[in-house]
Scaffold this active site. Structure first.
Site, PDB file in Angstrom:
ATOM      1  N   ALA A 245      -1.541  -0.816   9.411  1.00 43.68           N
ATOM      2  CA  ALA A 245      -1.043   0.305  10.216  1.00 43.68           C
ATOM      3  C   ALA A 245       0.311  -0.038  10.805  1.00 43.68           C
ATOM      4  CB  ALA A 245      -2.024   0.639  11.337  1.00 43.68           C
TER       5      ALA A 245
ATOM      6  N   TYR B 236       3.217   8.086  16.739  1.00 49.31           N
ATOM      7  CA  TYR B 236       2.156   7.191  16.269  1.00 49.31           C
ATOM      8  C   TYR B 236       0.827   7.935  16.181  1.00 49.31           C
ATOM      9  CZ  TYR B 236      -1.500   3.614  16.627  1.00 49.31           C
ATOM     10  OH  TYR B 236      -2.631   2.870  16.435  1.00 49.31           O
TER      11      TYR B 236
ATOM     12  N   ILE C 191       0.816  -1.214   0.000  1.00 45.00           N
ATOM     13  CA  ILE C 191       0.000   0.000   0.000  1.00 45.00           C
ATOM     14  C   ILE C 191       0.850   1.265   0.000  1.00 45.00           C
ATOM     15  CG2 ILE C 191      -1.970  -1.140   1.098  1.00 45.00           C
ATOM     16  CD1 ILE C 191      -1.130   0.266   3.719  1.00 45.00           C
TER      17      ILE C 191
END
Length: 287
Positions: free
Chosen positions: A63, A127, A40
């Site tokens: 993620a 994050y 991705i």
């Protein structure tokens, strides 16, 4: 007509739970992908995949979730949590609707009331900032999206707090767990069912209810209380669990002190019941 769903991060905790129940939804054909089948971080690959497979929905579970490592591995974290989300959004615009998984870390965690979707994000870690940037780029590039923020996720798949506490409880006589961070554990199996329900809802009602939603299990606890309940349900009695303040367990990334998410919006709009975290944990332990 069968609708096609691209699932990214299919080998992770949530992605694996979605794959597990996919056969229960015969009106949808799931294309599960991970880094080995779809990168991705390469926009042309995403565009080609969506085009070639006539994708109607994208569920983005991919993620970078190594919260502490992200503080030093900044570029890699942003590449997955921000840049890749933009690539997905741009590739999906006008072709597929996107359901994107986000996090409680987009908030600063300094309050003491359950956080609503309308509360201002104020991430305190690399994050959290990368995930917030991803949310904003998704909204900018592909307005036909749903963002689901969740927290304290665990599953029968992958590594997580529940598995770690069970292992430590069996291996050690004493462990210490933080008792001043408040949140809600979330069984990934419950969230997976909710995601598939939302897509089913969208198809049956012929409306895509775009926007931000919060989803965790119900209730509130600290990590210490979570651990105590894990050991109780798992029948672990030979390990003393000691509560400690966050200051006694320093980490590179700052954790939210209070990140309980308000689920009113998702419950009322979709008419769903959300299990209490203790009930879902008990169900998980018995598997």
């Amino acid at each position: 007509m069968v609708k096609n769903i691209l699932l990214t991060g299919a080998n992770g905790q949530l992605g694996s739970e979605i794959r597990k129940i996919a056969s229960l939804y015969p009106k949808f054909h799931l294309f599960p992908t991970d880094i080995d089948t779809l990168n991705i971080c390469l926009k042309p690959e995403i565009e080609k995949f969506i085009q070639d497979n006539n994708i109607n929905y994208v569920i983005n579970c991919a993620a970078y979730t190594a919260v502490d490592k992200a503080e030093s591995d900044i570029d890699a974290c942003y590449e997955i949590n921000k840049n890749a989300v933009q690539y997905i959004a741009e590739a999906a615009e006008g072709k597929a609707k996107v359901i994107h998984i986000s996090t409680d870390y987009v908030f600063n965690g300094l309050g003491n009331k359950p956080l609503k979707e309308t509360d201002n994000p104020d991430p305190q870690s690399v994050y959290g900032k990368s995930k917030r940037d991803g949310e904003q780029l998704l909204n900018d590039c592909c307005p036909e999206n749903i963002i689901i923020r969740t927290a304290w996720l665990y599953s029968i798949y992958g590594n997580n707090f529940v598995k770690t506490m069970i292992r430590l409880g069996k291996e050690q006589k004493n462990i210490s767990v933080v008792n001043d961070q408040f949140g809600t554990p979330t069984n990934a199996a419950d969230l997976a069912q909710t995601i598939m329900y939302i897509i089913t809802f969208a198809e049956e009602k012929n409306v895509f209810p775009k926007g931000i939603y919060h989803y965790t299990n119900e209730g509130v606890c600290t990590w210490f209380e979570f651990c105590i309940k894990i050991h109780e349900l798992a029948g672990i009695t030979g390990c003393q669990v000691n509560p400690i303040p966050t200051s006694d367990y320093p980490t590179p990334a700052k954790r939210p002190t209070y990140s309980v998410l308000d689920k009113t919006k998702i419950k009322e709009f979709f008419g769903i019941d959300i299990p209490n975290w203790e009930d879902s944990l008990n169900k998980y332990i018995k598997l």
